[in-house]
Motif scaffolding. Structure first.
Motif, mmCIF file in Angstrom:
data_model
loop_
_atom_site.group_PDB
_atom_site.id
_atom_site.type_symbol
_atom_site.label_atom_id
_atom_site.label_comp_id
_atom_site.label_asym_id
_atom_site.label_seq_id
_atom_site.Cartn_x
_atom_site.Cartn_y
_atom_site.Cartn_z
ATOM 1 N N VAL A 47 0.839 -1.199 0.000
ATOM 2 C CA VAL A 47 0.000 0.000 0.000
ATOM 3 C C VAL A 47 0.876 1.252 0.000
ATOM 4 O O VAL A 47 1.986 1.244 0.526
ATOM 5 N N THR A 48 0.370 2.312 -0.635
ATOM 6 C CA THR A 48 1.015 3.622 -0.509
ATOM 7 C C THR A 48 -0.035 4.608 0.002
ATOM 8 O O THR A 48 -1.229 4.468 -0.277
ATOM 9 N N LEU A 49 0.431 5.604 0.763
ATOM 10 C CA LEU A 49 -0.482 6.535 1.419
ATOM 11 C C LEU A 49 -0.186 7.967 0.980
ATOM 12 O O LEU A 49 0.970 8.322 0.765
ATOM 13 N N ARG A 50 -1.264 8.752 0.844
ATOM 14 C CA ARG A 50 -1.096 10.151 0.494
ATOM 15 C C ARG A 50 -2.113 10.988 1.227
ATOM 16 O O ARG A 50 -3.224 10.535 1.503
ATOM 17 N N VAL A 51 -1.737 12.212 1.500
ATOM 18 C CA VAL A 51 -2.683 13.142 2.118
ATOM 19 C C VAL A 51 -2.772 14.369 1.214
ATOM 20 O O VAL A 51 -1.748 14.917 0.812
ATOM 21 N N ARG A 97 -5.772 28.476 -7.639
ATOM 22 C CA ARG A 97 -5.368 27.439 -6.686
ATOM 23 C C ARG A 97 -4.736 28.018 -5.425
ATOM 24 O O ARG A 97 -4.841 27.437 -4.354
ATOM 25 N N ALA A 98 -4.057 29.146 -5.571
ATOM 26 C CA ALA A 98 -3.370 29.698 -4.399
ATOM 27 C C ALA A 98 -4.297 30.557 -3.537
ATOM 28 O O ALA A 98 -3.970 30.856 -2.405
ATOM 29 N N SER A 99 -5.459 30.957 -4.062
ATOM 30 C CA SER A 99 -6.259 31.960 -3.341
ATOM 31 C C SER A 99 -7.114 31.354 -2.231
ATOM 32 O O SER A 99 -7.311 30.147 -2.172
ATOM 33 N N TYR A 100 -7.613 32.212 -1.349
ATOM 34 C CA TYR A 100 -8.397 31.776 -0.188
ATOM 35 C C TYR A 100 -9.873 32.183 -0.279
ATOM 36 O O TYR A 100 -10.688 31.688 0.459
ATOM 37 N N SER A 101 -10.210 33.160 -1.104
ATOM 38 C CA SER A 101 -11.585 33.660 -1.065
ATOM 39 C C SER A 101 -12.461 32.821 -1.995
ATOM 40 O O SER A 101 -12.024 32.405 -3.064
ATOM 41 N N THR A 102 -13.701 32.598 -1.582
ATOM 42 C CA THR A 102 -14.580 31.740 -2.389
ATOM 43 C C THR A 102 -14.777 32.322 -3.784
ATOM 44 O O THR A 102 -14.971 31.586 -4.747
ATOM 45 N N ASN A 103 -14.732 33.658 -3.883
ATOM 46 C CA ASN A 103 -15.003 34.265 -5.185
ATOM 47 C C ASN A 103 -13.903 33.964 -6.204
ATOM 48 O O ASN A 103 -14.146 33.994 -7.404
ATOM 49 N N ILE A 104 -12.710 33.689 -5.734
ATOM 50 C CA ILE A 104 -11.621 33.339 -6.648
ATOM 51 C C ILE A 104 -11.445 31.826 -6.696
ATOM 52 O O ILE A 104 -11.436 31.219 -7.758
ATOM 53 N N LYS A 105 -11.329 31.193 -5.545
ATOM 54 C CA LYS A 105 -10.921 29.790 -5.538
ATOM 55 C C LYS A 105 -12.015 28.866 -6.083
ATOM 56 O O LYS A 105 -11.701 27.830 -6.643
ATOM 57 N N GLU A 106 -13.286 29.201 -5.900
ATOM 58 C CA GLU A 106 -14.341 28.353 -6.452
ATOM 59 C C GLU A 106 -15.035 29.028 -7.628
ATOM 60 O O GLU A 106 -15.392 28.393 -8.598
ATOM 61 N N ARG A 107 -15.284 30.347 -7.536
ATOM 62 C CA ARG A 107 -16.069 31.015 -8.565
ATOM 63 C C ARG A 107 -15.208 31.549 -9.707
ATOM 64 O O ARG A 107 -15.703 31.970 -10.728
ATOM 65 N N ALA A 131 -5.510 26.413 5.209
ATOM 66 C CA ALA A 131 -6.899 26.661 5.587
ATOM 67 C C ALA A 131 -7.321 27.925 4.851
ATOM 68 O O ALA A 131 -6.676 28.958 4.977
ATOM 69 N N GLY A 132 -8.364 27.838 4.069
ATOM 70 C CA GLY A 132 -8.775 28.974 3.249
ATOM 71 C C GLY A 132 -8.707 28.627 1.777
ATOM 72 O O GLY A 132 -9.546 29.066 1.005
ATOM 73 N N GLN A 133 -7.727 27.818 1.396
ATOM 74 C CA GLN A 133 -7.670 27.387 -0.006
ATOM 75 C C GLN A 133 -8.678 26.260 -0.242
ATOM 76 O O GLN A 133 -9.099 25.594 0.706
ATOM 77 N N ASN A 134 -9.033 26.051 -1.508
ATOM 78 C CA ASN A 134 -9.911 24.920 -1.818
ATOM 79 C C ASN A 134 -9.268 23.909 -2.751
ATOM 80 O O ASN A 134 -9.910 22.960 -3.166
ATOM 81 N N TYR A 135 -8.035 24.146 -3.142
ATOM 82 C CA TYR A 135 -7.330 23.166 -3.956
ATOM 83 C C TYR A 135 -6.184 22.598 -3.147
ATOM 84 O O TYR A 135 -5.425 23.347 -2.534
ATOM 85 N N GLU A 136 -6.103 21.269 -3.152
ATOM 86 C CA GLU A 136 -5.118 20.629 -2.300
ATOM 87 C C GLU A 136 -3.901 20.217 -3.110
ATOM 88 O O GLU A 136 -3.964 20.085 -4.327
ATOM 89 N N ILE A 137 -2.830 19.997 -2.395
ATOM 90 C CA ILE A 137 -1.604 19.472 -2.991
ATOM 91 C C ILE A 137 -1.411 18.073 -2.425
ATOM 92 O O ILE A 137 -1.429 17.876 -1.205
ATOM 93 N N ALA A 138 -1.264 17.090 -3.317
ATOM 94 C CA ALA A 138 -1.099 15.698 -2.874
ATOM 95 C C ALA A 138 0.295 15.520 -2.285
ATOM 96 O O ALA A 138 1.292 15.856 -2.907
#
Lengths: 683, 537
Positions: A533-537, B34-44, A542-549
Motif C-alpha cells: 500500500v502507498t499513502l497520500r494526504v 489554486r493559491a487563493s483563499y476567497s470563495t469568489n476566486i478559488k471556487e467562482r 486553511a482557506g484554499q480549496n485546492y489541495e496538494i497531494a
C-alpha cells in the motif's frame, strides 16, 4: 511452460502480446477489431495468438485486457437509460454543473449531453448538515415511489447522490436497500461508494457516469468472460483501469467509471517498465496515433495520479493517471485559416479517407503527407512496403497551402511538422512546466504509430536530450498489460488541522482505508507477500480549496511523519506558487490509500552485445529533406529488426519497422540497448 | 485581405509563440485560483490574466471573464503617465482599481501588473485582475461611496512590499485577511507569467518574440476585418429598454451599427448617467463591444489588441454607457449584458443565424455580509446564471453564465462550510425559457436560508422587461428577488436585512425563444411536458 497474454482492444486493431515466461520470447499479433461486439475480436485474437505460438491454452497463467468500451460508450452516448435520486431541491444540479457555458465566445456551442433526462431526475426529502448530522431524515416512502417510477420508465441504472454523503453514507445505503426491494434488476451506483469526496456536482457527475456505463460494462465483461472460458482460458481475466493497475472483471463491472482511461494508461505503464529496464526514472511519454496524442509525465518511475479530471466534458472524481490528450496525430489536417496562418488539427482524416497520399480522394494535406513530402517517411509505401502510396498526391495537397502562405512546398511541409510539434509541446508543458517540472530533466518515450516519426523535433522543442523508442512502439499498450499490477484506490475526506493532528488520529483514518483494502486483497486472492500500500494526504492552507497531494511514508505513523508531511507540503507550495504563508494553518483534507497486488512481470530478456557496427541492418538510402541543410540529404535507411544491442547509428538516419518509422536527425545519435530499445541522444 | 502593417516573420514562428502566450496566461489563471483563499476566486474563478506589451497593448488574454478585458485596456498606459521607465525595476508590482484612473471597470476588480524585464530592458507586463469580494454593503450614489479608489500605484518596489500602501488598503477592507491572500495569489500568477515570457525570449530572442506579438495582433486584425467584410454593408439600428432594482421605471438604450467594407462603427445612445451603481465606464463598453462583435464575426479571433482596430465605438460622455466622474459603476455588468443584446439585435437583421435570441440580459448578484461571532466581518458574493438565447436551429442553453461573465457557482458543500447560510434549492425556473420552435434557455431558482442575521445587497436587470425572442419566438420570463416568498420586501437601495430563518430567493430571467412556437416538433413538446418545462409565452 507458462504464457502471459495482453490484449489491447482499440478502434481499428486488436493487439495481442504473448510472452513465454520460461524463455522470455515475445510474440505480437494483430487482428481487426469488431466494434459492434469487441469481445468477438478479442476472443479471435486470443485463439489465433495461442495457435500461432503453438501454446496450450491450459498453460496461460495471466490474461490482461485494456478496453475502450467504457470510454466509447461515454463519447458516443451509448450508455443505458439512467435515473437519478438526489436530495430534494437539487435535481437539476446535474445539468447546471458549475454554471459555466461550454465555450466563452462560440454562441453555437453545446454542453455535453445530459446523461439523465429531467423526467428521470427525482429529488427526495432528506438532508445532512455539514457536520454529518441529520437535519431531515430520509423519506423512505419517497425513495420507494421514485424507484417504482424509474422502474416503470424503463431505466436500467439508478444513480443515488445525496448532499454530504462523503460524511455519512447512511441515507444512500438505505436508499439502495429500498431500490433493491422495488427494482432488483437495476444497476445502482451510490456516490458514497463511487466518489466519496467534497464538492457535490463533481461527485454527482462521477456517480451518474458510473451508473450510465454500468450495465454496458457488465454485459461486456460477461460476454467476454464467456467467450474466453469457451476458448479454454482457465485463469481469471483482468482489466486495466485509468489508474494504470488491473483489476478483476467483476470489480471493473461495478466501477466502470474507473476504466475510462483503460487504453492509454497501459501505454504509460509499459513506458514505466521500459524506463525501469533502461534504468531511467524520469520520463515523458509521447503516444501519437492517427488522430490524437497522449502524453504523461513519470517522475522517479511513477506517474502522478490525479483525483479529478474532465473526460469528454464530464467531470470525474476517480483516480486516473495524469494523462493529457491533444488532437494531434498523423492524420491531423493542415489548413490556412482566414487570417492567413497555418493551422494543424484537431480535425483528422483518420484511417479513411486518410492522408492525401493514400489516394482515397481527399485533397487535404495531413501530417503524414508532410512527412511523405519531406521523405522522412517512405515516399512509395508504408507498413514496410505493404501499403503503396502516392507522394505526388501529398505534394499537390501541400502545394495548395504553400501558395496561400507564400512559402515553398518544402518549407510548408516542414512548417506543418513544426506546428504539430508546437501543439504536442503545449500538451507536454501542461503536464510538466505547469506542474513545476522541467522537461529537460526527463527522457522521452515515444511510441504509437506516429510517435517515433515526430519525437526528435518534439524533444528539441522542449530541450529534451534523450528519446527512448521501444522495440514494438505500435503495440506498446498490449505489452504494458503484461507489466501491470493489480491496483485499486480508497479515499476518505475529513478536514483536520495539521497542527492539531496526532499520529493516532491519522492512523485511525488510514486504518479504515486499510480495512477496505484488506477486503479487496482477499477478494482478488492476492498472496500476503504480494500486497503493498502507498499513502497520500491532500493538503492545503486553511482557506484554499485546492489541495496538494503529499506522500506519507507507509511505516508506522509517528510525530516525525507529521513533520515530514508538513515539510513536503511547504516545498510543493513554494515550487508551485512561489510562496509559503508562515502564519497560516495547514489542513489535511483527503486521505488516499492505493493498494497494489504485485503480479509476476514478464521477464524481458537481454540480448548479447554485438558491437557498434550497424551496417548489417543498413538496407539502402533515400534523399530526406533537412531544414538545416536547406535541401535533400541522402540518408541511410536501417531495418529495426536487424539492429542488435550495442549498434550505434549517427544521424541523419531513418530506421524503418512494420509499425513505425524512427527519424534520427543529423545532430542525434541512436544506440541500441540490451533490450533492443532504441535510445536517441543529442550530440 | 491584407493588413496595412504586414510583417515578414515566418508564420510558423508566429503560431508557435502565440501558443506559448496562450499557455502562459492559462497557467497564470490556474495558479491564481489554486493559491487563493476567497470563495469568489478559488471556487467562482472571478479573475482573469493577460500579457501586455511594454506600452500596454494586450498580447493575449486568457479565456476567463470577458468583462475583465476592460480592466486591462488602460492600466499600463495610465501607469506609465505617472511612473517613469527609469524608476521601474524587476520585482516591482503595481495595483489599482479606479475606473477613472485607468484601473478596473468597478472598484472590487483589483488589477495587478508586474513588469517583465528581459536583459535589463522592459519587455512587457504580466497583468491580472481579481474580483475581491469586499466593499460590500456600500452606497452607490457616486463612486466615492463604492469603496476605496486606488490609482495605479506601486505595491512592491524591487521585490519589497510598500507597507504603507498595504496598511491603507487593508484598513478600508471588510475582510482584510482574504485580501492579503488574494493579492498573494495574484502575485503568484504574475510571477509565473514573467518566468514564461523570459524563457520564451531566451529561446527565440526578445526581438523575435516582440515581432511575433505584433504579427499576432495584425493577424487578429486581419481575421476580424475578413469577418466584418463578409457581412453586408449597411446601417443597422436596434433599441431596448433597461431597468434595475435601483431605478424607477426604465431607460431607453439604442445602437446604430454601421458596416462599411471591413470596418464597423457603433454609435450608442443612452440617457444621462444615473445616481446609482449602474453606469458603464468607456473601457467596460469597449470590452463589451469587442466580445459581442467577436462572438458573431469570428469566435476564434485571438484575444489581443489587434481585434479592436477595425471597430469604432462612440457614446456621448456623461451618459449611462460612457459615464464621467463621479458616476457610480459597481453594477455596470447588467447594462453591459444589454449592450451585447443591442449589438446582436442590430446584427440579427443581416446575419440572423449567427446570433441567438436575447439571453437573460442580466447578471443577478447577491452580496451577503455579516458579522462573525468573534467580531470579524464576512462577505459572500455570488452571481447567478440565467438562460441563454435560443439558436435558429436548436434550443438555448439552460442556466449558464452568458456573455460578459463566466464565473462558476459556489458549491453548496463549500458555501455552508464558510458562511452561516443554508442552500435550500438550486433548480431550473421551469417557466422561464421563452417559447418558440426552439426554446430560450431557462433561468434558475437559488434559495438561501439565513442561519444568522445578515444583510444582502442585490443587483440585476430583466426584472420587469423580458429577454426578446426572434422570428416569432416568445420572450423569456423576467427574474425576481424574493424574501420569504415576497418580492415587495425590496426597496430601491437593493439592500435587505435578513434575520435567522429568513428565506431569500434569487430567480434569474429566462432567455428568448427562436421561431414560431407552432412549429416546435411534437416529440420535443412531449419531452418538454415530461420534463416539467413550461415555456414562457
Amino acid at each position: 511452460m507458462a504464457w502471459r497474454i495482453g490484449v489491447d482492444s482499440g478502434g481499428t486493431f486488436t493487439d495481442v502480446c504473448l510472452i513465454d515466461d520460461d524463455r522470455g520470447d515475445l510474440s505480437i499479433w494483430k487482428v481487426s477489431s469488431t466494434p459492434d461486439d469487441p469481445s468477438r475480436g478479442i476472443a479471435q485474437a486470443f485463439a489465433e495468438g495461442i495457435e500461432r505460438v503453438g501454446a496450450d491454452v491450459a498453460d496461460v497463467s495471466f490474461f490482461g485486457h485494456g478496453t475502450t468500451v467504457a470510454t466509447n460508450a461515454l463519447i458516443q452516448n451509448r450508455g443505458v437509460k439512467t435515473g437519478l435520486i438526489t436530495t430534494k431541491g437539487f435535481r437539476d444540479l446535474l445539468a447546471i454543473g458549475r454554471q459555466k457555458r461550454p465555450d466563452l465566445y462560440d454562441l453555437q456551442a453545446d454542453k455535453p449531453v445530459e446523461l439523465v433526462s429531467r423526467d428521470l431526475r427525482i429529488g427526495v426529502s432528506e438532508r445532512l448538515r455539514i457536520d454529518g448530522s441529520v437535519e431531515t431524515p430520509l423519506a423512505e416512502d419517497e425513495v420507494r415511489t421514485a424507484a417504482r417510477h424509474l422502474r416503470d420508465a424503463g431505466v436500467e441504472a439508478v444513480a443515488v447522490c445525496f448532499l454530504y454523503s462523503f460524511l455519512s453514507d447512511a441515507h444512500e445505503r438505505r436508499a439502495a436497500e429500498i431500490i433493491a426491494e422495488e427494482f432488483p434488476d437495476a444497476f445502482v451506483a451510490l456516490s458514497s461508494q463511487v466518489a466519496p469526496e467534497f464538492r457535490e456536482f463533481e461527485r454527482l457527475s462521477t456517480t451518474v457516469v458510473n451508473a450510465y456505463l454500468g450495465p454496458v460494462m457488465r454485459g461486456y465483461v460477461r460476454a467476454l468472460s464467456g467467450k474466453l472460458a469457451d476458448a479454454g482460458l482457465d485463469v481469471a481475466p483482468q482489466l486495466t483501469q485509468s489508474n494504470g493497475g488491473v483489476t478483476g472483471f467483476e470489480i471493473a463491472a461495478e466501477m466502470p467509471v474507473r476504466t475510462v482511461l483503460s487504453g492509454p494508461s497501459t501505454g504509460v505503464v509499459a513506458a514505466q517498465a521500459l524506463g525501469q529496464m533502461s534504468g531511467i526514472g524520469n520520463l515523458i511519454t509521447f503516444d501519437m496515433g492517427g488522430t490524437s496524442s497522449d502524453v504523461a509525465l513519470l517522475t522517479d518511475g511513477s506517474c502522478r495520479m490525479v483525483a479529478e479530471a474532465e473526460v469528454h466534458g464530464y467531470p470525474l472524481n476517480t483516480p486516473m493517471l495524469d494523462i493529457h490528450t491533444v488532437g494531434a496525430g498523423g492524420g491531423s489536417i493542415a489548413y490556412v485559416d482566414n487570417g492567413g496562418l497555418l493551422k494543424v488539427g484537431p480535425r483528422s482524416a483518420g484511417a479513411h479517407p486518410g492522408p492525401a497520399c493514400y489516394g482515397l480522394g481527399t485533397l487535404e494535406p495531413t501530417v503524414t503527407d508532410a512527412n511523405v513530402v519531406l521523405q522522412t517517411q517512405n515516399p512509395t509505401a508504408l507498413l514496410n512496403g505493404q501499403m503503396p502510396i502516392d507522394r505526388g498526391l501529398s505534394v499537390a495537397a501541400i502545394e495548395r497551402l504553400a501558395q496561400q502562405l507564400g512559402l515553398g512546398v518544402m518549407e510548408t511541409a516542414d512548417g506543418i511538422l513544426d506546428i504539430v510539434t508546437a501543439n504536442t509541446a503545449k500538451a507536454i508543458r501542461l503536464i510538466s512546466v505547469q506542474r513545476g517540472h522541467d522537461p529537460r530533466d526527463y527522457a522521452m518515450v515515444a511510441f504509437g504509430g506516429a510517435g517515433p516519426v515526430q519525437a526528435a523535433r518534439l524533444a528539441r522543442e522542449l530541450g529534451m536530450s534523450r528519446i527512448l523508442i521501444p522495440r514494438t512502439p505500435g503495440v506498446l499498450c498490449a505489452l504494458g498489460l503484461l507489466m501491470t499490477d493489480l491496483r485499486t484506490d480508497y479515499s476518505a475526506t475529513q478536514i483536520m488541522l495539521l497542527d492539531d493532528a496526532t499520529p493516532d488520529m491519522l492512523r485511525g483514518v488510514f486504518d479504515g482505508l486499510r480495512a477496505q483494502a484488506e477486503i479487496w486483497f482477499n477478494a482478488e486472492a492476492i498472496a500476503p507477500e504480494a500486497r503493498n500500500v502507498t499513502l497520500r494526504v491532500d493538503m492545503r492552507y486553511a482557506g484554499q480549496n485546492y489541495e496538494i497531494a503529499t506522500d506519507l511514508p507507509t511505516e508506522e505513523i509517528t510525530a516525525e511523519s507529521l513533520v515530514a508531511l508538513k515539510d513536503s507540503f511547504l516545498a510543493h507550495h513554494q515550487r508551485l506558487y512561489g510562496f509559503v504563508a508562515e502564519a497560516d494553518a495547514i489542513q489535511m483534507v483527503t486521505y488516499r490509500l492505493q493498494a497494489t497486488g504485485s503480479v509476476p512481470k514478464a521477464d524481458h530478456p537481454k540480448f548479447p552485445h554485438a558491437g557498434p557496427d550497424a551496417s548489417a541492418a543498413l538496407t539502402g538510402s533515400r534523399p530526406v529533406w533537412m531544414r538545416d541543410a536547406g535541401g535533400f540529404v541522402e540518408t541511410p535507411i536501417f531495418a529495426r529488426d536487424l539492429l542488435l544491442p550495442g549498434n550505434v547509428i549517427q544521424g541523419p538516419a531513418i530506421i524503418d519497422q512494420l509499425d513505425t518509422t524512427t527519424v534520427v536527425p543529423p545532430d542525434m545519435v541512436a544506440t541500441v540497448d540490451l533490450y533492443k530499445t532504441l535510445i536517441l541522444e543529442y550530440n | 485581405m491584407r493588413a496595412p502593417t504586414e510583417t515578414t516573420l515566418n508564420p510558423v514562428t508566429v503560431e508557435v509563440i502565440g501558443s506559448a502566450f496562450s499557455s502562459a496566461v492559462d497557467e497564470m489563471g490556474e495558479a491564481l485560483v489554486r493559491a487563493s483563499y476567497s470563495t469568489n476566486i478559488k471556487e467562482r474563478r472571478d479573475c482573469s490574466t493577460a500579457l501586455c506589451t511594454a506600452t500596454g497593448d494586450i498580447l493575449c488574454q486568457a479565456e476567463h471573464i470577458p468583462m475583465h478585458l476592460g480592466s486591462f485596456l488602460q492600466f499600463v498606459p495610465k501607469l506609465l503617465e505617472v511612473y517613469s521607465l527609469d524608476d521601474m525595476h524587476p520585482g516591482d508590482v503595481f495595483i489599482g482599481n479606479d475606473p477613472y484612473a485607468g484601473g478596473g471597470t468597478h472598484l472590487p476588480d483589483i488589477v495587478m501588473a508586474s513588469p517583465i524585464f528581459v536583459e535589463g530592458a522592459l519587455f512587457g507586463w504580466a497583468i491580472n485582475t481579481a474580483h475581491h469580494s469586499d466593499f460590500a454593503d456600500r452606497g452607490h450614489a457616486h463612486i466615492y461611496q463604492e469603496g476605496l479608489r486606488i490609482p495605479p500605484l506601486r505595491l512592491d518596489r524591487a521585490g519589497v512590499r510598500q507597507d504603507e500602501v498595504m496598511r491603507l488598503f487593508l484598513l478600508n477592507c471588510q475582510v482584510p485577511k482574504e485580501r492579503v491572500s488574494d493579492l498573494r495569489a495574484q502575485m503568484a500568477a504574475n510571477r509565473l507569467g514573467i518566468v514564461r515570457v523570459q524563457e520564451l525570449c531566451r529561446k527565440f530572442g526578445s526581438d523575435i518574440v516582440r515581432d511575433a506579438g505584433k504579427a499576432l495582433m495584425d493577424y487578429a486584425e486581419r481575421k476580424m476585418r475578413a469577418g466584418i467584410a463578409a457581412i453586408t454593408d449597411g446601417r443597422y439600428v436596434f433599441e431596448d429598454v433597461y431597468e434595475s432594482e435601483s431605478l424607477e421605471g426604465h431607460l431607453d438604450l439604442g445602437v446604430t451599427l454601421t458596416i462599411a467594407g471591413d470596418a464597423m462603427q457603433l454609435d450608442f445612445v443612452s440617457p444621462p448617467q444615473v445616481r446609482a451603481g449602474l453606469n458603464v465606464i468607456y473601457t467596460a463598453l469597449q470590452a463589451t463591444v469587442y466580445y459581442a462583435v467577436k462572438a458573431v464575426v469570428d469566435p476564434s479571433v485571438l484575444p489581443n489588441a489587434g481585434l479592436a482596430r477595425p471597430i469604432t465605438i462612440n457614446a456621448e460622455p456623461g451618459t449611462l454607457l460612457n459615464c464621467a466622474h463621479p458616476a457610480a459603476v459597481d453594477g455596470r455588468i447588467s447594462a453591459c449584458q444589454r449592450v451585447v443584446d443591442l449589438v446582436h439585435g442590430a446584427l440579427v437583421q443581416v446575419v440572423p443565424h449567427r446570433v441567438t435570441a436575447a439571453s437573460c440580459g442580466s447578471v443577478h448578484v447577491a452580496s451577503f455580509s455579516g458579522t462573525r461571532p468573534g467580531g470579524g466581518l464576512w462577505v459572500y458574493l455570488e452571481t447567478i446564471a440565467g438562460g441563454s438565447g435560443a439558436r435558429y436551429n436548436k434550443d438555448g442553453l439552460d442556466a449558464v453564465q452568458v456573455h460578459m461573465t463566466n464565473t462558476s457557482n459556489l458549491p453548496l458543500e463549500a458555501l455552508e462550510a464558510e458562511y452561516p447560510i443554508t442552500l435550500l434549492q438550486y433548480e431550473f425556473a421551469e417557466d422561464s425559457g421563452g417559447d418558440g420552435r426552439f426554446l430560450g434557455g431557462m433561468g434558475v431558482r437559488r434559495v438561501y436560508r439565513a442561519e444568522a442575521p445578515c444583510r444582502v445587497q442585490i443587483m440585476g436587470s430583466r426584472l420587469s422587461s423580458r429577454a426578446w425572442g426572434l422570428d416569432g419566438g416568445a420572450p423569456g420570463k423576467s427574474g425576481a428577488f424574493l424574501v420569504n416568498g415576497n418580492p415587495k420586501a425590496i426597496d430601491l437601495s437593493g439592500t435587505i436585512d435578513l434575520v435567522k430563518g429568513d428565506v431569500f430567493a434569487v430567480v434569474t430571467p429566462g432567455a428568448g425563444g427562436y421561431g414560431d412556437p407552432a412549429l416546435r416538433d411534437s416529440a420535443a413538446r412531449a419531452q418538454d411536458a415530461k420534463a416539467g418545462r413550461r415555456p414562457a409565452r
